[in-house]
Enzyme design. Structure first.
Site, PDB file in Angstrom:
ATOM      1  N   HIS A  43     -55.715  38.237 -17.224  1.00 36.73           N
ATOM      2  CA  HIS A  43     -56.642  37.515 -18.096  1.00 36.73           C
ATOM      3  C   HIS A  43     -57.619  38.469 -18.803  1.00 36.73           C
ATOM      4  O   HIS A  43     -57.565  38.637 -20.018  1.00 36.73           O
ATOM      5  CB  HIS A  43     -57.445  36.499 -17.278  1.00 36.73           C
ATOM      6  CG  HIS A  43     -56.603  35.509 -16.526  1.00 36.73           C
ATOM      7  ND1 HIS A  43     -55.782  34.584 -17.133  1.00 36.73           N
ATOM      8  CD2 HIS A  43     -56.464  35.307 -15.195  1.00 36.73           C
ATOM      9  CE1 HIS A  43     -55.181  33.850 -16.205  1.00 36.73           C
ATOM     10  NE2 HIS A  43     -55.570  34.263 -15.026  1.00 36.73           N
TER      11      HIS A  43
HETATM   12  O1  RIB Z   1     -59.400  31.828 -15.575  1.00 38.20           O
HETATM   13  C1  RIB Z   1     -59.377  33.223 -15.498  1.00 38.20           C
HETATM   14  C2  RIB Z   1     -60.755  33.791 -15.619  1.00 38.20           C
HETATM   15  O2  RIB Z   1     -61.572  33.313 -14.546  1.00 38.20           O
HETATM   16  C3  RIB Z   1     -60.788  35.317 -15.489  1.00 38.20           C
HETATM   17  O3  RIB Z   1     -61.862  35.811 -16.230  1.00 38.20           O
HETATM   18  C4  RIB Z   1     -61.035  35.529 -14.034  1.00 38.20           C
HETATM   19  O4  RIB Z   1     -61.645  36.782 -13.762  1.00 38.20           O
HETATM   20  C5  RIB Z   1     -61.989  34.411 -13.736  1.00 38.20           C
HETATM   21  O5  RIB Z   1     -63.292  34.837 -14.130  1.00 38.20           O
END
Ligand code: RIB
Ligand code: CA
Length: 314
Positions: free
Chosen positions: A243
């Site tokens: 992500h």
């Molecule tokens: O949904 C994924 C996000 O949520 C990423 O930024 C992970 O680190 C959490 O913060």
């Protein structure tokens, strides 16, 4: 490319940690003004500690780390230890950092820095709940016109949610903060689950990181190996979405991604769909197209880029 000046707002968090490492390896393209931390994956004390641990792994104790908000604007904090572990950095040995936190609150740092810098020269890159960014915009509405762009990881539409059927974690934790950012008028680029789910770890990709002749490559490989265990067990997928590192890849090579300028709003009232990002993909609402909503990535290109960044670290 011109060198970007950025403030990276983060809740490390395993994928945050890999993103920060990649960022620290990308000094040619990115001037990292600071890390600002927020409560999210784990509590603020741990995210603020973990951000400094990652800087010390990369031998960058010079990077200023400012602690921010310890809970969302209105709601109780929801964390994700089940994903990232109790420490927030499962899978690697951790240490008590020597480098100190900066004394100023992250929100004040963001406001002051934007006011002092030439308008339109600083990019904000939140990869956790948007609490710090929203509070800065609320506290100092004048900064909205001074922000070059906000490039954030968060949201979901075609991909569905990851913390509820309707919502992605960062937006779910603080939907009111997301509403402030979405309504700010600041140029926004959103990297949602729709695109990050296309950029997943795999054995060959992790192996290339582990084979780097330094310390940080194998560290990133260990983090991703631990990180993907949760998704494999829970979702039965092979590999975990990267992500937050997608934000770093976008900053460095936006051509690896494609999206569309559309209207995005967030649900803040419904308990069932709290934090859902409603994407007007076909432009039928008549609402302003406030977001460059990214939906496609060249995953091989992103991993090659991130691995190159890691290769530049100690
Ligand atoms: O949904 C994924 C996000 O949520 C990423 O930024 C992970 O680190 C959490 O913060
Ligand atoms: Ca994060």
């Amino acid at each position: 490319m011109t060198r970007l000046s950025i403030i990276f707002d983060t809740d490390p968090g395993q994928d945050d940690a890999v993103a920060i490492l990649a960022l620290l390896g990308a000094r040619d393209g990115i001037d990292l003004l600071s890390l600002t931390t927020v409560a999210g994956n784990v509590g603020l004390g741990l995210t603020s500690r973990n951000a400094r641990i990652v800087c010390e792994w990369a031998r960058r104790p010079d990077v200023p780390v400012y602690a921010g908000c310890e809970h969302p604007l209105l709601r109780p904090l929801v964390t994700a230890e089940q994903v990232h572990g109790k420490t927030g950095l499962d899978g690697v040995p951790i240490h008590e950092p020597n480098m100190p936190l900066q004394g100023k609150h992250a929100v004040d740092f963001i406001v002051d820095t934007l006011r002092e810098a030439a308008a339109g020269t600083i990019t904000l890159c939140p990869v956790g709940p948007l609490t710090n960014i929203a509070l800065a915009l609320r506290k100092a509405p004048d900064i909205a016109a001074r922000i070059k762009e906000i490039v954030l990881m968060g949201g979901a539409y075609f991909a569905g949610g990851n913390v509820s059927p309707a919502a992605e974690f960062n937006i779910f934790v603080d939907p009111e903060a997301a509403a402030v950012v979405l309504g700010s008028g600041v140029p926004l680029v959103m990297l949602p689950l729709d695109v990050t789910h296309q950029v997943c770890s795999s054995a060959p990709r992790i192996a290339r990181m582990r084979a780097l002749p330094n310390r940080c490559g194998p560290l990133a490989a260990d983090i991703l190996t631990s990180y993907e265990r949760h998704d494999v067990q829970r979702f039965g997928v092979h590999g975990s979405p990267l992500h937050d590192p997608c934000v770093v890849a976008y900053l460095l090579q936006p051509a690896l991604f494609t999206g569309r300028q559309v209207n995005v709003e967030v649900e803040t009232a419904s308990p069932l769909t709290r934090g859902a990002t409603v994407v007007d993909w076909w432009g039928i609402s008549g609402r302003p197209a406030n977001v460059q909503y990214i939906t496609k990535a060249d995953a091989d290109g992103v991993f090659a880029l991130l691995t190159d960044c890691l290769a530049k670290l100690p």
